[in-house]
Design a protein around this motif. Structure first.
Motif, mmCIF file in Angstrom:
data_model
loop_
_atom_site.group_PDB
_atom_site.id
_atom_site.type_symbol
_atom_site.label_atom_id
_atom_site.label_comp_id
_atom_site.label_asym_id
_atom_site.label_seq_id
_atom_site.Cartn_x
_atom_site.Cartn_y
_atom_site.Cartn_z
ATOM 1 N N TYR A 210 1.339 -37.606 17.225
ATOM 2 C CA TYR A 210 -0.095 -37.455 16.963
ATOM 3 C C TYR A 210 -0.370 -36.322 15.977
ATOM 4 N N SER A 211 0.451 -35.290 16.018
ATOM 5 C CA SER A 211 0.242 -34.142 15.142
ATOM 6 C C SER A 211 0.427 -34.481 13.673
ATOM 7 N N ALA A 212 1.119 -35.587 13.386
ATOM 8 C CA ALA A 212 1.357 -35.992 12.001
ATOM 9 C C ALA A 212 0.626 -37.272 11.617
ATOM 10 N N TYR A 213 0.478 -38.187 12.584
ATOM 11 C CA TYR A 213 -0.055 -39.514 12.262
ATOM 12 C C TYR A 213 -1.360 -39.840 12.977
ATOM 13 N N GLY A 214 -1.829 -38.960 13.847
ATOM 14 C CA GLY A 214 -3.015 -39.288 14.625
ATOM 15 C C GLY A 214 -2.716 -40.400 15.605
ATOM 16 N N GLN A 215 -3.746 -41.170 15.967
ATOM 17 C CA GLN A 215 -3.539 -42.289 16.894
ATOM 18 C C GLN A 215 -2.605 -43.312 16.260
ATOM 19 N N ILE A 216 -1.659 -43.773 17.040
ATOM 20 C CA ILE A 216 -0.567 -44.575 16.489
ATOM 21 C C ILE A 216 -0.469 -45.916 17.206
ATOM 22 N N SER A 217 -0.093 -46.943 16.478
ATOM 23 C CA SER A 217 0.248 -48.225 17.078
ATOM 24 C C SER A 217 1.623 -48.101 17.731
ATOM 25 N N VAL A 218 1.815 -48.831 18.796
ATOM 26 C CA VAL A 218 3.074 -48.749 19.543
ATOM 27 C C VAL A 218 3.626 -50.142 19.793
ATOM 28 N N ILE A 219 4.905 -50.323 19.510
ATOM 29 C CA ILE A 219 5.640 -51.508 19.948
ATOM 30 C C ILE A 219 6.560 -51.045 21.064
ATOM 31 N N HIS A 220 6.387 -51.643 22.214
ATOM 32 C CA HIS A 220 7.056 -51.171 23.426
ATOM 33 C C HIS A 220 7.886 -52.315 24.026
ATOM 34 N N PHE A 221 9.210 -52.180 23.971
ATOM 35 C CA PHE A 221 10.111 -53.150 24.599
ATOM 36 C C PHE A 221 10.516 -52.612 25.967
ATOM 37 N N ASP A 222 10.205 -53.370 27.010
ATOM 38 C CA ASP A 222 10.439 -52.885 28.370
ATOM 39 C C ASP A 222 10.286 -54.054 29.328
ATOM 40 N N HIS A 224 8.987 -53.371 32.215
ATOM 41 C CA HIS A 224 7.892 -52.856 33.036
ATOM 42 C C HIS A 224 6.707 -52.462 32.155
ATOM 43 N N LEU A 225 5.522 -52.424 32.764
ATOM 44 C CA LEU A 225 4.313 -52.105 32.016
ATOM 45 C C LEU A 225 4.262 -50.640 31.579
ATOM 46 N N ASP A 226 4.547 -49.749 32.517
ATOM 47 C CA ASP A 226 4.514 -48.303 32.279
ATOM 48 C C ASP A 226 3.115 -47.790 31.938
ATOM 49 N N THR A 227 2.088 -48.557 32.325
ATOM 50 C CA THR A 227 0.700 -48.111 32.165
ATOM 51 C C THR A 227 0.029 -47.966 33.531
ATOM 52 N N TRP A 228 0.810 -47.888 34.587
ATOM 53 C CA TRP A 228 0.244 -47.821 35.930
ATOM 54 C C TRP A 228 -0.595 -46.557 36.112
ATOM 55 N N LYS A 229 -1.638 -46.695 36.896
ATOM 56 C CA LYS A 229 -2.405 -45.520 37.292
ATOM 57 C C LYS A 229 -1.543 -44.657 38.201
ATOM 58 N N PRO A 230 -1.590 -43.341 38.050
ATOM 59 C CA PRO A 230 -0.786 -42.464 38.914
ATOM 60 C C PRO A 230 -1.096 -42.660 40.394
ATOM 61 N N SER A 231 -2.323 -43.026 40.714
ATOM 62 C CA SER A 231 -2.674 -43.244 42.124
ATOM 63 C C SER A 231 -1.964 -44.463 42.694
ATOM 64 N N VAL A 232 -1.486 -45.352 41.809
ATOM 65 C CA VAL A 232 -0.765 -46.550 42.239
ATOM 66 C C VAL A 232 0.740 -46.323 42.179
ATOM 67 N N PHE A 233 1.225 -45.826 41.034
ATOM 68 C CA PHE A 233 2.663 -45.640 40.847
ATOM 69 C C PHE A 233 3.056 -44.236 41.283
ATOM 70 N N GLY A 234 3.499 -44.106 42.479
ATOM 71 C CA GLY A 234 3.937 -42.818 43.010
ATOM 72 C C GLY A 234 2.909 -42.110 43.846
ATOM 73 N N GLY A 235 1.643 -42.492 43.707
ATOM 74 C CA GLY A 235 0.608 -41.893 44.538
ATOM 75 C C GLY A 235 0.101 -40.547 44.078
ATOM 76 N N ALA A 252 -0.974 -41.330 27.909
ATOM 77 C CA ALA A 252 -1.085 -41.353 26.458
ATOM 78 C C ALA A 252 -2.402 -41.986 26.023
ATOM 79 N N SER A 253 -2.821 -43.022 26.750
ATOM 80 C CA SER A 253 -4.101 -43.653 26.456
ATOM 81 C C SER A 253 -5.256 -42.723 26.799
ATOM 82 N N GLN A 254 -5.165 -42.056 27.952
ATOM 83 C CA GLN A 254 -6.220 -41.140 28.373
ATOM 84 C C GLN A 254 -6.372 -39.975 27.400
ATOM 85 N N GLU A 255 -5.266 -39.526 26.821
ATOM 86 C CA GLU A 255 -5.297 -38.400 25.894
ATOM 87 C C GLU A 255 -5.690 -38.805 24.481
#
Length: 409
Positions: A210-222, A224-235, A252-255
């Protein structure tokens, strides 16, 4: 006469000692012939040249690249693409061990240049492309304090990202016009490829990007989603526990590091998951994923639309915007890559993922990572670490063909 023998021996020893004191102790004079102390590029065979080097010998760096102490005494050394390890795995939820991922991936990369390094499908040798590639070793990461470790990773990555490049941008290959940087700060930045480490490391990496490119597009191979709410994933029993390898994209989305949305036409930054096949807590997980700004490609879609269809969906989503590439090794089926923290069956083969990555040719990939390689669970044949190294070989081949510049309007 016998009494003179010890005296003669003592005199000889004193002569040798005095003679030795006359030297300046320049151990550089003891270097072997043809030794290059600070190589700009590793010696890789070119077209029709001998490929008989003992690639299994010597210090293990990624693909036998020069080792540069980028965060130490050689912090002024410029480069175009740098590999850096982030040995962190205290954000994982199942099997730990990815702290040894950087070392394992480097070991798996040893035979990448056995035959010279030329990528036939992409028609490029990334090691002989004119770019300066180096291995910067690992970011010092504490295993005792996650908050501090995440800051270490962000600071280490940012220091490398803002290093001057070795090579200039040059001119556009089609028009011949000069290229200008695509970064938001107007500078030409090197590319950083991070060897994880569990997927938590992507949050500090995106903060750095972000310090160099600002908001960035992301290609994510996984898988798992890895977008879980903390209250759901781990509590989220604590603020720090809320940041882990299943929630980092949520944060990352919240920030505001990645922009929510999916429409290129109105210049909203686009995000794409690939190889998803995990179980969910329920449909609400997909709703939260949508809110985080991601489109999804299910792993099983490859059975109907093939690799060409997967590539088409990715390119339509990302367009020609700068993009960050994050690859979890568990996107590959555990039959091909068993050494990972949270394996999921029903994934893509190594060949399929490599084909899809080659399909990203022409995209402006600003930096990348590969994560969740845990060598302790690998086979004796090093299947997973070799797969990780081969995946990154495709990534640097794509990078070598497309500079991070555009023709000024």
């Amino acid at each position: 006469m016998q009494s003179l023998a010890p005296l003669s021996l003592l005199a000889a020893l004193l002569t040798v000692a005095v003679a030795h004191e006359g030297h300046d102790h320049d151990h550089g004079m003891q270097m072997p012939l043809d030794y290059v102390k600070y190589p700009y590029q590793a010696a890789y065979p070119g077209d029709n040249e001998v490929t008989a080097d003992s690639i299994f010998s010597g210090i293990t760096t990624f693909a036998r690249l020069p080792w540069v102490k980028c965060l130490g005494k050689e912090r002024d050394e410029p480069f175009d693409i740098a590999f850096i390890g982030a040995p962190f795995d205290t954000g994982t939820s199942y099997r730990p061990g990815a702290r040894f991922g950087p070392a394992g991936i480097r070991a798996g990369s040893r035979r990448l240049t056995l035959y010279g390094g030329y990528n036939v499908p992409l028609a490029v040798n990334p090691f002989l492309s004119g770019l300066k590639l180096v291995d910067c070793g690992d970011i010092p990461v504490t295993p005792y304090d996650n908050k501090y470790a995440i800051k270490q990773i962000e600071d280490g990555h940012k220091e490398l990202l803002h290093r001057p490049t070795f090579s200039p941008l040059g001119n556009d290959s089609l028009t011949g016009k000069p290229l200008v940087p695509i970064s938001t700060d107007g500078k030409h930045h090197p590319r950083i490829i991070t060897l994880g480490g569990d997927h938590t490391i992507v949050l500090p990496l995106l903060r750095s990007i972000y310090s160099a490119y600002g908001q960035i597009s992301v290609i994510h191979f996984d898988s798992h989603l890895d977008t879980w709410k903390p209250s759901v994933f781990g509590g989220a029993p604590s603020d720090q526990a809320a940041i882990n390898h299943g929630t980092y994209f949520y944060w990352a989305s919240q920030e505001g590091l990645i922009k929510n949305g999916s429409s290129i036409a109105i210049e909203i930054f686009c995000l794409q998951h690939g190889a998803i096949r995990t179980t969910l807590s329920g449909p609400a997980d997909y709703a939260n994923d949508d809110a985080s700004g991601f489109q999804r490609i299910e792993a099983r879609e490859i059975d109907t639309i093939g690799t060409a269809g997967i590539i088409k969906k990715i390119r339509e989503t990302v367009g020609d915007m700068p993009v960050y590439l994050s690859i979890d090794i568990d996107s590959i089926d555990p039959a091909f890559a068993p050494a990972t923290g949270t394996p999921e069956t029903g994934g893509w083969s190594t060949r399929e993922l490599r084909t899809i990555l080659r399909g990203l040719d022409g995209l402006h990939i600003v930096s990348a990572d590969i994560v969740e390689v845990a060598p302790a669970y690998d086979t004796n044949a090093e299947l997973t670490t070799m797969a990780a190294a081969d995946v990154l070989y495709e990534v640097i081949s794509v990078m070598a063909k497309t500079p991070l510049g555009k023709v000024a309007q």
